[in-house]
Motif scaffolding. Structure first.
Motif, PDB file in Angstrom:
ATOM      1  N   THR A 102       1.127  -5.946  -4.908  1.00 17.77           N
ATOM      2  CA  THR A 102       0.005  -5.702  -5.346  1.00 17.77           C
ATOM      3  C   THR A 102      -0.722  -7.138  -5.618  1.00 17.77           C
ATOM      4  O   THR A 102      -1.949  -6.859  -5.619  1.00 17.77           O
ATOM      5  N   GLY A 109       8.683  -3.033  -5.065  1.00 18.33           N
ATOM      6  CA  GLY A 109       7.487  -2.713  -5.224  1.00 18.33           C
ATOM      7  C   GLY A 109       7.254  -3.015  -6.855  1.00 18.33           C
ATOM      8  O   GLY A 109       7.978  -3.698  -7.401  1.00 18.33           O
ATOM      9  N   LEU A 160       1.962  -0.228  -7.644  1.00 18.12           N
ATOM     10  CA  LEU A 160       1.862   0.510  -6.356  1.00 18.12           C
ATOM     11  C   LEU A 160       2.571   1.956  -6.209  1.00 18.12           C
ATOM     12  O   LEU A 160       2.208   2.819  -5.599  1.00 18.12           O
ATOM     13  N   SER A 164       0.883  -1.147  -0.210  1.00 19.68           N
ATOM     14  CA  SER A 164      -0.187   0.051   0.048  1.00 19.68           C
ATOM     15  C   SER A 164       0.940   1.209  -0.079  1.00 19.68           C
ATOM     16  O   SER A 164       1.940   1.059   0.298  1.00 19.68           O
TER      17      SER A 164
END
Length: 362
Positions: free
Chosen positions: A261, A173, A177, A147
């Protein structure tokens, strides 16, 4: 970790990472633009001069990681960022930094591959991140946010971890994201004064000179370095395993396993599966190395099977199978090339696994 007293602000993931890095005391950034992470160096180019820091766009990814090596050796709080093929170019320097036991933070916002690939989200760099993408027996501490809040929190914490263990930390990431916007509480500003770094090359007036190097031509010296590094990695395994287990009713018998994700998609699939009578939970690794074997031990008594979901054709699933050690079936579902898994397709796989383990539901 965000300051609970701070107001929530709407930020893009990459910009939240940049601000969190600055608040963690980062004052040096060396990098080279590549989508889908270019907003992070863009943000650092604007903000670092405002806080007395240095931003430099290097002539290449190879140059950037060697600038990180130099700044880290001089005791600076330093970072770089890139995306998949750019991280590949940095691997030699990353191995040098790990061998020299220097703290730094590296960000990889993964894109699809192989080769140049595409800018859509992917998780096909898991092996590169967790198994040592470069040469030698080195390890990176790898954190996987899911997140915008975690992008900020884990970015902030990465600097402290790199200092604590004198080891590079990789924040892993992906393109989705980094580009999404969510409300975030930013961490509090840290003091800029660096901690005591007696090993840094800050000038030798009044003391013996320091040497920062990973070059040891004597095999016995090189083996001693590797053994010392392995002892450090054992400490990191013992202290920094991170995960989240989501089991809304405490009755899950099947568990989805996903990070980043993919975990967000799996959370929606978990809710749908439960509505269709399959008691499903979610294991979300947050540290990819060290891998959270403890998460599986926590649920093993009631678990009947696991379904690993990745934005790849199967990488983390190998670590899941090692953790489960043949005690329960481990299935895999993945999409690649920037395609996202569909919650309905995941639920279909859960139905098949539910039938496979011999459980009937209404």
């Amino acid at each position: 970790m965000g300051d609970s007293q701070a107001p929530r602000v709407l930020m893009k993931g990459l910009e939240a990472m940049g601000e969190a890095a600055i608040r963690a005391g980062c004052r040096y950034f060396f990098g080279y633009p590549i989508t889908p992470q270019s907003e992070l160096p863009e943000y650092m180019a604007r903000r670092l001069p405002e806080v007395g820091g240095v931003f430099l766009q290097a002539e290449s990814e190879v140059a950037a990681i060697n600038m990180v090596f130099g700044a880290a050796g001089a005791g600076g709080r330093v970072m770089t960022s890139s995306s998949s093929p750019g991280i590949s170019l940095k691997q030699e320097g990353i191995s040098y930094i790990a061998g020299a036991e220097l703290p730094c933070v590296i960000v990889n916002m993964m894109r699809g591959g192989p080769g140049l690939g595409g800018i859509h989200p992917s998780q096909s760099d898991y092996f590169q991140a967790t198994k040592g993408g470069g040469h030698g027996d080195y390890r990176l501490l790898v954190l996987a946010p899911a997140s915008v809040q975690e992008l900020a929190d884990l970015m902030f914490e990465a600097f402290e971890l790199s200092e604590r263990y004198r080891n590079p930390v990789l924040v892993l990431g992906d393109g989705l994201l980094g580009q999404m916007m969510e409300p975030v509480r930013l961490p509090p500003e840290q003091a800029v004064a660096p901690p005591n770094r007696p090993w840094a090359t800050t000038g030798a007036r009044g003391r013996a000179p320091n040497l920062v190097s990973s070059f040891h031509i004597d095999p016995a010296e090189l083996e001693a370095l590797n053994l010392r590094l392995q002892e450090k990695y054992r400490t990191i395994r013992a202290e920094q395993t991170r995960f989240a287990v989501e089991d809304p009713e405490g009755d899950a018998r099947l568990f989805l396993v996903a990070y980043g994700t993919a975990a967000r998609v799996c959370r929606a699939a978990m809710r749908r599966a439960r509505a269709e009578g399959i008691p499903t939970g979610l294991i979300r690794p947050i540290s990819l190395w060290p891998f959270p074997d403890a998460a599986f031990e926590q649920v093993m008594e009631r678990a009947l099977g696991f379904l690993t979901v990745e934005l790849s054709l199967g990488q983390m699933v190998e670590d899941v199978r090692l953790a489960v050690a043949g005690r329960r079936p481990v299935e895999f579902y993945g999409r690649t090339g920037g395609m996202l898994p569909d919650p309905e397709a995941i639920v279909e796989r859960l139905h098949l696994l539910w039938e496979k383990v011999g459980v009937r539901h209404g």
